[in-house]
Design an enzyme around this catalytic site. Structure first.
Site, short mmCIF file in Angstrom:
data_model
loop_
_atom_site.label_atom_id
_atom_site.label_comp_id
_atom_site.label_asym_id
_atom_site.label_seq_id
_atom_site.Cartn_x
_atom_site.Cartn_y
_atom_site.Cartn_z
N GLU A 168 -3.98 3.61 3.14
CA GLU A 168 -3.99 4.88 3.67
C GLU A 168 -5.20 5.64 2.94
O GLU A 168 -5.03 5.98 1.88
CB GLU A 168 -2.67 5.70 3.33
CG GLU A 168 -1.52 4.85 4.23
CD GLU A 168 0.01 5.68 4.26
OE1 GLU A 168 -0.29 7.20 3.79
OE2 GLU A 168 0.65 4.99 4.52
N TYR A 189 4.10 10.35 12.85
CA TYR A 189 4.76 11.40 12.36
C TYR A 189 3.98 12.30 11.42
O TYR A 189 2.82 12.02 11.06
CB TYR A 189 6.07 10.75 11.54
CG TYR A 189 5.42 9.56 10.49
CD1 TYR A 189 5.37 8.27 11.05
CD2 TYR A 189 5.10 10.00 9.13
CE1 TYR A 189 4.71 7.36 9.98
CE2 TYR A 189 4.73 9.19 8.36
CZ TYR A 189 4.41 7.90 8.61
OH TYR A 189 4.19 6.89 7.54
N ASP A 190 4.83 13.22 10.60
CA ASP A 190 3.89 14.16 9.90
C ASP A 190 2.88 14.97 10.90
O ASP A 190 1.90 15.11 10.19
CB ASP A 190 3.41 13.58 8.87
CG ASP A 190 4.55 13.35 7.78
OD1 ASP A 190 5.73 13.65 7.84
OD2 ASP A 190 4.45 12.83 6.75
N MET A 242 1.22 5.58 12.85
CA MET A 242 1.92 6.25 12.20
C MET A 242 2.04 7.73 12.86
O MET A 242 1.47 8.78 12.59
CB MET A 242 1.08 6.51 10.67
CG MET A 242 1.36 5.02 10.18
SD MET A 242 0.14 5.09 8.73
CE MET A 242 1.18 6.29 7.70
N GLY A 275 0.92 -1.15 0.01
CA GLY A 275 0.02 0.04 0.14
C GLY A 275 0.76 1.28 -0.13
O GLY A 275 1.67 1.40 -0.79
N GLY A 276 0.71 2.19 0.97
CA GLY A 276 1.29 3.47 1.10
C GLY A 276 0.49 4.37 0.38
O GLY A 276 -0.55 4.23 -0.26
N TRP A 277 0.82 5.57 0.71
CA TRP A 277 0.20 6.99 0.14
C TRP A 277 -0.23 6.87 -1.51
O TRP A 277 -1.09 7.21 -1.85
CB TRP A 277 0.93 8.26 0.72
CG TRP A 277 -0.03 9.43 0.25
CD1 TRP A 277 0.29 10.40 -0.73
CD2 TRP A 277 -1.15 9.93 0.90
NE1 TRP A 277 -0.49 11.32 -0.74
CE2 TRP A 277 -1.69 10.98 0.28
CE3 TRP A 277 -1.95 9.33 1.92
CZ2 TRP A 277 -2.75 11.66 0.41
CZ3 TRP A 277 -3.36 10.14 2.31
CH2 TRP A 277 -3.57 11.36 1.69
C1 LIG Z 1 4.15 1.80 -3.67
C2 LIG Z 1 5.33 3.21 -3.78
O1 LIG Z 1 5.10 3.83 -2.93
N1 LIG Z 1 6.18 2.78 -4.79
C3 LIG Z 1 7.26 3.98 -4.65
C4 LIG Z 1 8.52 3.52 -4.91
O2 LIG Z 1 9.54 4.12 -4.98
C5 LIG Z 1 9.12 4.70 -6.40
C6 LIG Z 1 10.46 5.75 -6.87
O3 LIG Z 1 10.71 6.84 -6.06
C7 LIG Z 1 7.97 5.75 -6.32
O4 LIG Z 1 7.61 6.55 -7.50
C8 LIG Z 1 6.84 4.82 -5.89
O5 LIG Z 1 5.62 5.61 -5.62
#
Ligand SMILES: CC(=O)N[C@H]1CO[C@H](CO)[C@@H](O)[C@@H]1O
Ligand SMILES: *[C@@H]1O[C@H](CO)[C@@H](O)[C@H](O)[C@H]1NC(C)=O
Ligand SMILES: *[C@@H]1O[C@H](CO)[C@@H](O)[C@H](O)[C@H]1NC(C)=O
Ligand SMILES: *[C@@H]1O[C@H](CO)[C@@H](O)[C@H](O)[C@H]1NC(C)=O
Length: 266
Positions: A149, A217-218, A215, A106-108
């Protein structure tokens, strides 16, 4: 007592708690983009990680595509004899056999849509989870960290179901194969808004995972231009002169809020 002695004392307590197997965790995230920092002196590769500093390293992030977990970067997984980033992080266990390495999904940047796509029905969840277990085992990970997120009032029950069914699958897979159960964690929001707008069924989330990553932070990412002052990014407590909107933006408040909503403190 001068600062030097204080530092030595604190390190002593930290080492003690780790060697006593007290269950304290030092969870470290390794981000897939730190390899691309433009200045050579601050580029950061798996070889730069001190393997004995962390009890858990979480590799961030994997992607979700076509209903399953997928590598995100060109070098996450490489054909032999090359060694991809997944393998490089997992190889740190050679220097610290107790180290656990998890994959975060996942991630933002990934956003919520791919999570929604795999969580709306039991069938979709089960397909995603089966593929995920295979993927984690294939790449020698010890577990999975969900970084959705963020779930909201509409999707939160599906997030809960995803966690619960993932945990059940991790248990049944371990029982069937005799392997050590895969570890399940979730990275969750700490903003007051996230819980007040009903983004999590906290008790159920807490019951399904091995640990929760708050989380913390920020908290003040708007910066001096907005707040007109410099504030720590991960403030432990609220500071003087903070208004009602800022007062919950600290680690202390976030931890208390999660416990109050039903997270198991341990
Ligand atoms: C899923 C994710 O956050 N991938 C990141 C991995 O790194 C590249 C290069 O900086 C990002 O573009 C991606 O979003
Ligand atoms: C790695 O971390 C451990 C534990 O904090 C420390 O004792 C050791 O000196 C560190 N090693 C390096 C090379 O920094
Ligand atoms: C991640 O998956 C999405 C589909 O969910 C896809 O559009 C995107 O290209 C993938 N990203 C990478 C880096 O493979
Ligand atoms: C959550 O899952 C239910 C089915 O259990 C589905 O009807 C609903 O649309 C889902 N919500 C979201 C936001 O995906």
């Amino acid at each position: 007592m001068d600062m030097r002695h204080l530092t030595v004392l604190l390190m002593g307590i930290y080492v003690f708690s780790l060697t006593q197997g007290s269950g304290y965790k030092r969870v470290c995230y390794y981000t897939n983009w730190s390899q691309y920092r433009t200045d050579d002196s601050i580029k950061f590769f798996p070889a730069n990680i001190n393997a004995s500093l962390c009890t858990h390293i979480i590799y961030a992030f994997a992607n979700i595509s076509a209903g399953g977990l997928k590598p995100d970067q060109w070098n996450d997984v490489l054909a032999k004899p090359n060694i991809g980033m997944y393998a490089k992080v997992n190889n740190l266990k050679v220097n610290n056999p107790d180290l656990k390495v998890l994959l975060a999904v996942g991630g933002w940047e990934m956003g919520t849509a791919p999570f929604i796509a795999v969580s709306t029905t039991r069938e979709k969840r089960q397909n995603f989870i089966s593929g995920t277990v295979q993927f984690l085992r294939q790449h020698d990970f010890d577990g999975l960290d969900y970084d959705w997120e963020f779930p909201d009032a509409d999707s939160k029950s599906n997030f809960t179901a995803l966690l619960k069914e993932t945990n059940e699958k991790f248990e049944s897979e371990a029982a069937a194969t005799g392997k050590k159960k895969l570890i399940l964690s979730a990275a969750v929001a700490t903003g007051k808004w996230a819980l007040e707008q009903g983004g999590y069924e906290v008790e159920e989330v807490s019951r399904s995972v091995d640990f929760i990553n708050l989380m913390t932070y920020d908290f003040h990412e708007l910066g001096p231009a907005q707040e007109k002052r410099l504030v720590p990014n991960a403030a432990l407590f609220s500071g003087d002169g903070e208004n009602d909107a800022m007062a919950p933006q600290n680690v202390d408040y976030a931890v208390k809020m999660w416990i109050e909503k039903g997270a198991q403190p341990n």
